[in-house]
Design an enzyme around this catalytic site. Sequence first.
Site, mmCIF file in Angstrom:
data_model
loop_
_atom_site.group_PDB
_atom_site.id
_atom_site.type_symbol
_atom_site.label_atom_id
_atom_site.label_comp_id
_atom_site.label_asym_id
_atom_site.label_seq_id
_atom_site.Cartn_x
_atom_site.Cartn_y
_atom_site.Cartn_z
ATOM 1 N N ARG A 232 0.865 -1.182 0.000
ATOM 2 C CA ARG A 232 0.000 0.000 0.000
ATOM 3 C C ARG A 232 0.900 1.230 0.000
ATOM 4 N NH1 ARG A 232 -3.333 -2.883 -1.469
ATOM 5 N NH2 ARG A 232 -5.406 -3.339 -0.634
ATOM 6 N N GLU A 261 -2.519 7.272 -5.056
ATOM 7 C CA GLU A 261 -2.882 6.592 -6.317
ATOM 8 C C GLU A 261 -4.348 6.755 -6.693
ATOM 9 O OE1 GLU A 261 -1.842 2.484 -5.112
ATOM 10 O OE2 GLU A 261 -3.940 1.974 -5.481
ATOM 11 N N HIS A 293 -0.881 -0.589 -9.813
ATOM 12 C CA HIS A 293 -1.590 -1.514 -8.912
ATOM 13 C C HIS A 293 -2.123 -2.730 -9.678
ATOM 14 C CE1 HIS A 293 -3.550 -1.472 -4.705
ATOM 15 N NE2 HIS A 293 -3.457 -2.708 -5.130
HETATM 16 P P1 NAI Z 1 -1.490 -11.103 5.273
HETATM 17 O O1 NAI Z 1 -2.490 -10.586 6.241
HETATM 18 O O2 NAI Z 1 -1.497 -12.560 4.916
HETATM 19 O O3 NAI Z 1 -0.004 -10.770 5.791
HETATM 20 C C1 NAI Z 1 0.368 -9.539 6.314
HETATM 21 C C2 NAI Z 1 1.539 -9.810 7.256
HETATM 22 O O4 NAI Z 1 2.038 -8.539 7.683
HETATM 23 C C3 NAI Z 1 1.135 -10.602 8.506
HETATM 24 O O5 NAI Z 1 2.006 -11.700 8.678
HETATM 25 C C4 NAI Z 1 1.279 -9.580 9.624
HETATM 26 O O6 NAI Z 1 1.659 -10.155 10.864
HETATM 27 C C5 NAI Z 1 2.365 -8.683 9.050
HETATM 28 N N1 NAI Z 1 2.456 -7.375 9.704
HETATM 29 C C6 NAI Z 1 1.501 -6.663 10.333
HETATM 30 N N2 NAI Z 1 2.037 -5.539 10.842
HETATM 31 C C7 NAI Z 1 3.350 -5.551 10.523
HETATM 32 C C8 NAI Z 1 4.427 -4.665 10.777
HETATM 33 N N3 NAI Z 1 4.262 -3.555 11.486
HETATM 34 N N4 NAI Z 1 5.652 -4.993 10.293
HETATM 35 C C9 NAI Z 1 5.841 -6.138 9.598
HETATM 36 N N5 NAI Z 1 4.852 -7.018 9.333
HETATM 37 C C10 NAI Z 1 3.623 -6.717 9.785
HETATM 38 O O7 NAI Z 1 -1.641 -10.204 3.983
HETATM 39 P P2 NAI Z 1 -1.163 -10.546 2.495
HETATM 40 O O8 NAI Z 1 -2.228 -11.281 1.793
HETATM 41 O O9 NAI Z 1 0.202 -11.105 2.536
HETATM 42 O O10 NAI Z 1 -1.120 -9.067 1.855
HETATM 43 C C11 NAI Z 1 -0.215 -8.097 2.303
HETATM 44 C C12 NAI Z 1 -0.612 -6.759 1.729
HETATM 45 O O11 NAI Z 1 -0.422 -6.780 0.315
HETATM 46 C C13 NAI Z 1 -2.102 -6.408 1.898
HETATM 47 O O12 NAI Z 1 -2.347 -5.798 3.157
HETATM 48 C C14 NAI Z 1 -2.328 -5.440 0.782
HETATM 49 O O13 NAI Z 1 -2.089 -4.133 1.259
HETATM 50 C C15 NAI Z 1 -1.262 -5.801 -0.255
HETATM 51 N N6 NAI Z 1 -1.827 -6.333 -1.505
HETATM 52 C C16 NAI Z 1 -1.474 -5.747 -2.698
HETATM 53 C C17 NAI Z 1 -1.977 -6.212 -3.896
HETATM 54 C C18 NAI Z 1 -1.585 -5.630 -5.221
HETATM 55 O O14 NAI Z 1 -2.274 -5.866 -6.219
HETATM 56 N N7 NAI Z 1 -0.490 -4.886 -5.304
HETATM 57 C C19 NAI Z 1 -2.939 -7.315 -3.920
HETATM 58 C C20 NAI Z 1 -3.182 -7.917 -2.623
HETATM 59 C C21 NAI Z 1 -2.662 -7.414 -1.470
#
Ligand code: NAI
Length: 330
Positions: A232, A261, A293
């Site tokens: 993000r 964005e 994105h």
């Molecule tokens: P997820 O919920 O499986 O993993 C997120 C991880 O970040 C978790 O392990 C959590 O403990 C960790 N986390 C939370 N706070 C943190 C911090 N302060 N420092 C380090 N790690 C921390 O989510 P997922 O599916 O891996 O997605 C991650 C992000 O990717 C989403 O939140 C979304 O913003 C982004 N995304 C982007 C897309 C794109 O098209 N570019 C598509 C899908 C998701």
Amino acid sequence: MKIAVFSTSQYDEDFLSQHNTGHQIVFFKASLSEESAVLAAGFDAVCIFVNDIMNKQVLDKLYQSGLKLVVLRCAGFNNVDVDYADQLKVPVLRVPAYSPEAVAEHAMALILTLNRKTHKAYNRVREGNFSLEKLMGINLNQRKVAVIGTGHIGQAFCRILKGFGCHIKAHDPFPSAEMRELGVEYGTLDATLQDVDIISLHCPLTVDTQYLINADRLQMIKPGTMLINTSRGGLVDTKAIISALKSGLIGSLGLDVYEQESGFFFHDFSELIIQDEQLSQLISFPNVLITGHQGFLTQEAMTEIAKVTFDNIDAFEAGSPLVNRVEIPH
Ligand code: NAI
């Protein structure tokens, strides 16, 4: 149910229509905002994406006109006032993990392109220029990469990095035993960012992670580090990043997301002036690669998004457990 689907492109219409389980769906190209909320009057549910705004004002408007359910076609939910939706007893459902590999592979695509400059080579060769000047890259094998957030996407990304022979450092408040077994070395955020060649962000945007990469943290990194953000835009302070690019602290930058964005991404501005100084500046830098994105944009991910979106709607309609409900951190 009668569902208003916002921010739709042709691919959304194609995949959602193909997997519709019998609901009445109306597609709106417009993003959801206070102004466009009127379009969803009388609908049972709204289906939204990353740049739709679902704040208190929008929720109030929609609730008064019959809103019962919010379904997100994405994993992140930073654009929704989940607390207020909960007060209104309107569940917010999401697609938590549709295809982590889609985003992880896109992060690797940004790295490979920035590193080996294939985008520049492509243009040169098309013009008959076969010079290799300024196309030098590095081997990824044995390089150190920092992965911030090892959830679904971060883990898929670590597995890809392993295949390239990289040393992986990571930071996550909840380290993964499976990743440790893979050889990932967990540490504090500050320790993880130091002495690496590439930093890739895979954590959600929350009040705690806003500007996680800021001017102070940029002072800690090794000069010339590559920064990749497919998560993000708000995770990085764009102003600080521009300064770090100018000073050479950041060697190259790959973005699939950008702080401001919304209003630009997913739209065609090719015949217009981009009224955003920071975005225009970043686009002009030779060591910056921006995609709009598109990390999620694979056939597998779109199929999963459509299927899970209708599973969510069906579960709500049937009064079944809402397994993909966004939990409010209290
Ligand atoms: P997820 O919920 O499986 O993993 C997120 C991880 O970040 C978790 O392990 C959590 O403990 C960790 N986390 C939370 N706070 C943190 C911090 N302060 N420092 C380090 N790690 C921390 O989510 P997922 O599916 O891996 O997605 C991650 C992000 O990717 C989403 O939140 C979304 O913003 C982004 N995304 C982007 C897309 C794109 O098209 N570019 C598509 C899908 C998701």
